[in-house]
Write a protein that holds these residues in place. Structure first.
Motif, mmCIF file in Angstrom:
data_model
loop_
_atom_site.group_PDB
_atom_site.id
_atom_site.type_symbol
_atom_site.label_atom_id
_atom_site.label_comp_id
_atom_site.label_asym_id
_atom_site.label_seq_id
_atom_site.Cartn_x
_atom_site.Cartn_y
_atom_site.Cartn_z
ATOM 1 N N GLY A 54 5.891 -25.455 54.758
ATOM 2 C CA GLY A 54 6.713 -26.076 53.720
ATOM 3 C C GLY A 54 7.863 -26.875 54.300
ATOM 4 O O GLY A 54 8.184 -27.963 53.818
ATOM 5 N N GLN A 55 8.478 -26.356 55.338
ATOM 6 C CA GLN A 55 9.593 -27.052 55.990
ATOM 7 C C GLN A 55 9.109 -28.365 56.595
ATOM 8 O O GLN A 55 9.752 -29.407 56.446
ATOM 9 C CB GLN A 55 10.212 -26.163 57.065
ATOM 10 C CG GLN A 55 11.322 -26.811 57.838
ATOM 11 C CD GLN A 55 11.829 -25.927 58.982
ATOM 12 O OE1 GLN A 55 11.373 -24.798 59.155
ATOM 13 N NE2 GLN A 55 12.743 -26.437 59.756
ATOM 14 N N GLN A 56 7.968 -28.338 57.273
ATOM 15 C CA GLN A 56 7.412 -29.548 57.865
ATOM 16 C C GLN A 56 7.008 -30.550 56.782
ATOM 17 O O GLN A 56 7.208 -31.757 56.939
ATOM 18 C CB GLN A 56 6.208 -29.217 58.747
ATOM 19 C CG GLN A 56 6.553 -28.516 60.037
ATOM 20 C CD GLN A 56 7.376 -29.385 60.972
ATOM 21 O OE1 GLN A 56 7.101 -30.565 61.139
ATOM 22 N NE2 GLN A 56 8.405 -28.800 61.557
ATOM 23 N N ALA A 57 6.456 -30.054 55.671
ATOM 24 C CA ALA A 57 6.049 -30.934 54.572
ATOM 25 C C ALA A 57 7.270 -31.601 53.933
ATOM 26 O O ALA A 57 7.215 -32.769 53.552
ATOM 27 C CB ALA A 57 5.256 -30.149 53.539
ATOM 28 N N LYS A 58 8.361 -30.859 53.831
ATOM 29 C CA LYS A 58 9.588 -31.426 53.270
ATOM 30 C C LYS A 58 10.113 -32.551 54.160
ATOM 31 O O LYS A 58 10.459 -33.623 53.671
ATOM 32 C CB LYS A 58 10.648 -30.336 53.119
ATOM 33 C CG LYS A 58 11.936 -30.819 52.504
ATOM 34 C CD LYS A 58 12.913 -29.684 52.319
ATOM 35 C CE LYS A 58 14.208 -30.198 51.713
ATOM 36 N NZ LYS A 58 15.182 -29.121 51.517
ATOM 37 N N VAL A 59 10.146 -32.320 55.459
ATOM 38 C CA VAL A 59 10.572 -33.350 56.404
ATOM 39 C C VAL A 59 9.653 -34.571 56.291
ATOM 40 O O VAL A 59 10.115 -35.710 56.267
ATOM 41 C CB VAL A 59 10.579 -32.800 57.858
ATOM 42 C CG1 VAL A 59 10.772 -33.906 58.864
ATOM 43 C CG2 VAL A 59 11.650 -31.734 58.002
ATOM 44 N N PHE A 60 8.349 -34.324 56.176
ATOM 45 C CA PHE A 60 7.377 -35.392 56.045
ATOM 46 C C PHE A 60 7.672 -36.259 54.816
ATOM 47 O O PHE A 60 7.720 -37.489 54.899
ATOM 48 C CB PHE A 60 5.961 -34.807 55.961
ATOM 49 C CG PHE A 60 4.866 -35.824 55.901
ATOM 50 C CD1 PHE A 60 4.439 -36.471 57.051
ATOM 51 C CD2 PHE A 60 4.258 -36.145 54.696
ATOM 52 C CE1 PHE A 60 3.422 -37.420 56.998
ATOM 53 C CE2 PHE A 60 3.253 -37.086 54.627
ATOM 54 C CZ PHE A 60 2.829 -37.727 55.787
ATOM 55 N N SER A 61 7.900 -35.620 53.689
ATOM 56 C CA SER A 61 8.185 -36.353 52.454
ATOM 57 C C SER A 61 9.509 -37.097 52.521
ATOM 58 O O SER A 61 9.601 -38.237 52.073
ATOM 59 C CB SER A 61 8.176 -35.404 51.257
ATOM 60 O OG SER A 61 6.893 -34.888 51.057
ATOM 61 N N LEU A 62 10.523 -36.457 53.072
ATOM 62 C CA LEU A 62 11.833 -37.106 53.186
ATOM 63 C C LEU A 62 11.800 -38.312 54.114
ATOM 64 O O LEU A 62 12.613 -39.227 53.959
ATOM 65 C CB LEU A 62 12.892 -36.096 53.658
ATOM 66 C CG LEU A 62 13.264 -35.017 52.650
ATOM 67 C CD1 LEU A 62 14.202 -33.990 53.293
ATOM 68 C CD2 LEU A 62 13.908 -35.617 51.404
ATOM 69 N N ASN A 63 10.889 -38.316 55.051
ATOM 70 C CA ASN A 63 10.748 -39.437 55.978
ATOM 71 C C ASN A 63 9.744 -40.492 55.479
ATOM 72 O O ASN A 63 9.237 -41.277 56.251
ATOM 73 C CB ASN A 63 10.345 -38.936 57.375
ATOM 74 C CG ASN A 63 11.505 -38.271 58.060
ATOM 75 O OD1 ASN A 63 12.660 -38.645 57.878
ATOM 76 N ND2 ASN A 63 11.221 -37.254 58.849
ATOM 77 N N GLU A 64 9.460 -40.435 54.172
ATOM 78 C CA GLU A 64 8.610 -41.409 53.492
ATOM 79 C C GLU A 64 7.145 -41.330 53.864
ATOM 80 O O GLU A 64 6.416 -42.315 53.757
ATOM 81 C CB GLU A 64 9.162 -42.832 53.680
ATOM 82 C CG GLU A 64 10.560 -42.979 53.108
ATOM 83 C CD GLU A 64 11.099 -44.389 53.179
ATOM 84 O OE1 GLU A 64 10.340 -45.329 53.503
ATOM 85 O OE2 GLU A 64 12.295 -44.555 52.899
ATOM 86 N N GLY A 65 6.702 -40.151 54.286
ATOM 87 C CA GLY A 65 5.273 -39.927 54.441
ATOM 88 C C GLY A 65 4.676 -39.707 53.054
ATOM 89 O O GLY A 65 5.373 -39.322 52.121
ATOM 90 N N THR A 66 3.376 -39.945 52.915
ATOM 91 C CA THR A 66 2.713 -39.807 51.624
ATOM 92 C C THR A 66 1.757 -38.627 51.662
ATOM 93 O O THR A 66 0.881 -38.572 52.532
ATOM 94 C CB THR A 66 1.935 -41.094 51.274
ATOM 95 O OG1 THR A 66 2.836 -42.194 51.308
ATOM 96 C CG2 THR A 66 1.311 -40.996 49.910
ATOM 97 N N LEU A 67 1.912 -37.699 50.704
ATOM 98 C CA LEU A 67 1.000 -36.568 50.541
ATOM 99 C C LEU A 67 0.125 -36.842 49.319
ATOM 100 O O LEU A 67 0.642 -37.127 48.236
ATOM 101 C CB LEU A 67 1.758 -35.261 50.306
ATOM 102 C CG LEU A 67 2.318 -34.559 51.517
ATOM 103 C CD1 LEU A 67 3.208 -33.399 51.089
ATOM 104 C CD2 LEU A 67 1.218 -34.066 52.421
ATOM 105 N N VAL A 68 -1.199 -36.765 49.495
ATOM 106 C CA VAL A 68 -2.136 -36.989 48.403
ATOM 107 C C VAL A 68 -3.066 -35.805 48.327
ATOM 108 O O VAL A 68 -3.632 -35.396 49.341
ATOM 109 C CB VAL A 68 -2.946 -38.283 48.639
ATOM 110 C CG1 VAL A 68 -3.923 -38.498 47.496
ATOM 111 C CG2 VAL A 68 -2.049 -39.479 48.820
ATOM 112 N N GLY A 69 -3.239 -35.248 47.137
ATOM 113 C CA GLY A 69 -4.129 -34.106 47.049
ATOM 114 C C GLY A 69 -4.770 -33.942 45.712
ATOM 115 O O GLY A 69 -4.542 -34.509 44.737
#
Length: 69
Positions: A54-69
């Motif tokens: 979850g921590q890594q996913a939060k960093v990913f989203s805050l850095n403008e990465g895109t999560l699609v599911g």
């Protein structure tokens, strides 16, 4: 460069490392999308102190990465 990472595993270590890799690529200036497929849709399932997904996913989203599911 545009990069797509597909997570289709339920293994916490695999999910954690995939998101960490996505964060690394974002730091390098790449455009990254993570696609969650099958068991990977439950991204934070199995999260632990050793694998803080979850921590890594939060960093990913805050850095403008895109999560699609």
């Amino acid at each position: 460069m545009q990069v797509l990472i597909t997570i289709s595993s339920s293994e916490p270590e695999i999910k954690w490392n995939a998101v960490r890799f996505g964060n690394f690529l974002l730091e390098q200036g790449e455009d990254v999308t993570i696609f969650l497929n099958g068991p990977g849709v439950a991204l934070t399932a199995g999260e632990s102190e050793q694998y803080p997904i979850g921590q890594q996913a939060k960093v990913f989203s805050l850095n403008e990465g895109t999560l699609v599911g």
